[in-house]
Design a protein around this motif. Structure first.
Motif, PDB file in Angstrom:
ATOM      1  N   ARG A 110       0.807  -1.229   0.000  1.00 14.02           N
ATOM      2  CA  ARG A 110       0.000   0.000   0.000  1.00 14.02           C
ATOM      3  C   ARG A 110       0.841   1.281   0.000  1.00 14.02           C
ATOM      4  N   TYR A 111       2.119   1.190   0.335  1.00 15.07           N
ATOM      5  CA  TYR A 111       2.948   2.405   0.395  1.00 15.07           C
ATOM      6  C   TYR A 111       3.398   2.791  -1.009  1.00 15.07           C
ATOM      7  N   GLY A 112       2.849   3.890  -1.507  1.00 15.52           N
ATOM      8  CA  GLY A 112       3.130   4.302  -2.878  1.00 15.52           C
ATOM      9  C   GLY A 112       4.167   5.393  -3.003  1.00 15.52           C
ATOM     10  N   ILE A 113       4.541   6.008  -1.871  1.00  9.29           N
ATOM     11  CA  ILE A 113       5.586   7.032  -1.855  1.00  9.29           C
ATOM     12  C   ILE A 113       6.648   6.604  -0.856  1.00  9.29           C
ATOM     13  N   PRO A 183      15.993  13.635   3.278  1.00  8.14           N
ATOM     14  CA  PRO A 183      15.459  12.506   2.535  1.00  8.14           C
ATOM     15  C   PRO A 183      15.181  12.853   1.070  1.00  8.14           C
ATOM     16  N   GLN A 184      15.448  11.870   0.214  1.00  9.41           N
ATOM     17  CA  GLN A 184      15.025  11.957  -1.171  1.00  9.41           C
ATOM     18  C   GLN A 184      13.700  11.201  -1.294  1.00  9.41           C
ATOM     19  N   GLY A 185      12.786  11.767  -2.064  1.00  8.73           N
ATOM     20  CA  GLY A 185      11.451  11.183  -2.155  1.00  8.73           C
ATOM     21  C   GLY A 185      11.151  10.661  -3.544  1.00  8.73           C
ATOM     22  N   PHE A 186      10.360   9.584  -3.603  1.00 10.47           N
ATOM     23  CA  PHE A 186      10.115   8.912  -4.880  1.00 10.47           C
ATOM     24  C   PHE A 186       8.704   8.342  -4.962  1.00 10.47           C
ATOM     25  N   ASP A 187       8.192   8.342  -6.177  1.00  8.93           N
ATOM     26  CA  ASP A 187       7.093   7.441  -6.504  1.00  8.93           C
ATOM     27  C   ASP A 187       7.654   6.022  -6.389  1.00  8.93           C
ATOM     28  N   ARG A 188       6.995   5.188  -5.618  1.00  7.29           N
ATOM     29  CA  ARG A 188       7.578   3.878  -5.314  1.00  7.29           C
ATOM     30  C   ARG A 188       7.888   3.057  -6.556  1.00  7.29           C
ATOM     31  N   ALA A 189       6.962   3.023  -7.504  1.00  2.00           N
ATOM     32  CA  ALA A 189       7.173   2.211  -8.701  1.00  2.00           C
ATOM     33  C   ALA A 189       8.404   2.685  -9.466  1.00  2.00           C
ATOM     34  N   THR A 190       8.616   3.988  -9.475  1.00  2.97           N
ATOM     35  CA  THR A 190       9.783   4.539 -10.166  1.00  2.97           C
ATOM     36  C   THR A 190      11.064   4.107  -9.480  1.00  2.97           C
ATOM     37  N   ARG A 193      11.784   0.432 -10.090  1.00  2.74           N
ATOM     38  CA  ARG A 193      12.301   0.191 -11.448  1.00  2.74           C
ATOM     39  C   ARG A 193      13.767   0.597 -11.543  1.00  2.74           C
ATOM     40  N   ALA A 194      14.109   1.695 -10.896  1.00  7.30           N
ATOM     41  CA  ALA A 194      15.505   2.132 -10.919  1.00  7.30           C
ATOM     42  C   ALA A 194      16.415   1.093 -10.280  1.00  7.30           C
ATOM     43  N   HIS A 195      15.978   0.527  -9.157  1.00  9.92           N
ATOM     44  CA  HIS A 195      16.807  -0.465  -8.475  1.00  9.92           C
ATOM     45  C   HIS A 195      16.876  -1.784  -9.247  1.00  9.92           C
TER      46      HIS A 195
END
Length: 250
Positions: A110-113, A183-190, A193-195
């Protein structure tokens, strides 16, 4: 998940991942850097509290040394932490990148960010954390807090031997440069994908997103979000805490 049940950006749950598996060689021998005491409390605890202070953050995942998860879990249990925030400790890997990936994989779906924060930046103000989250909520795939540089920067040809003079090859335009914090913040899916796809030239998590060809945006950082790396940084951090206690009863 249907469109009707999908959370809006303002509702998307936010988790923070704090990789804390490093040894902190530049601070000298002893405990891992994240466990060094700052005003009698481990830096890691200060960092966890700083992220949990944000009204947005509902889960903090601490990525411990591979053989130190039980120790870090005991450490968190021994210190007062906000009751409204959940905490999770997972064992990390041999590199920071691997540790972040393991922390990311431990997050409930459920965590999207996701925020990624250095344990060695224990004094980041909550306003900085909130600004990063809000920029991701506004649609940025990746966000970094950053400060303008006070010093002129020179690009040099690295010396072949330590201590040798280094020829200056360029002077970048300082107005276009920023010192990046967490902290650096991200859209989780992004970030996931980067990792999964980026393995080279990794300086921070945002640089991985840049290699995907996506835009990373900067929001104002804060001078108190500095990284505690050398013994002198500990002195500065103690001074910041003393000032906070004097001004705010912190």
């Amino acid at each position: 998940m249907s469109d009707e049940s999908r959370p809006t950006p303002a509702q998307t749950p936010v988790a923070a991942v704090i990789p804390a598996a490093g040894r902190g060689v530049r601070l000298g021998p002893g405990a891992p850097k994240a466990l060094r005491a700052l005003n009698g409390t481990p830096m890691l605890i200060h960092a966890v509290r700083a992220l949990a202070a944000s009204r947005h953050v509902s889960l903090v995942v601490v990525v411990a040394p591979p053989d130190g998860a039980a120790e870090v879990k005991s450490l968190l249990d021994a210190h007062a932490l906000p009751e409204r925030t959940d905490f999770l400790v997972v064992p990390g890997g041999e590199s920071r990148q691997e540790s972040v990936r393991l922390g990311l994989e431990a997050l409930p779906e459920r965590y999207g960010i996701v925020l990624v924060h250095d344990a060695a930046r224990p004094l980041v103000p909550v306003d900085t954390v909130d600004a990063v989250v809000e920029a991701v909520r506004d649609g940025a795939p990746a966000v970094v807090p950053a400060l303008p540089l006070a010093d002129t920067v020179k690009e040099v040809e690295p010396a072949t031997a330590a201590g040798d003079p280094e020829p200056v090859v360029a002077t970048p335009e300082r107005a276009r440069l920023r010192a990046v914090q967490t902290p650096q913040g991200f859209d989780r899916a992004t970030l996931a994908r980067a990792h999964e796809t980026v393995t080279e030239n990794v300086t921070d998590d945002a640089s991985m997103v840049e290699q995907l060809g996506l835009t990373v945006v900067a929001v104002p950082g804060h001078e108190e979000a500095f990284k505690v790396t050398r013994p002198l940084d500990l002195v500065l951090a103690e001074a910041v805490l003393a000032r906070r206690r004097l001004n705010d009863g912190f």
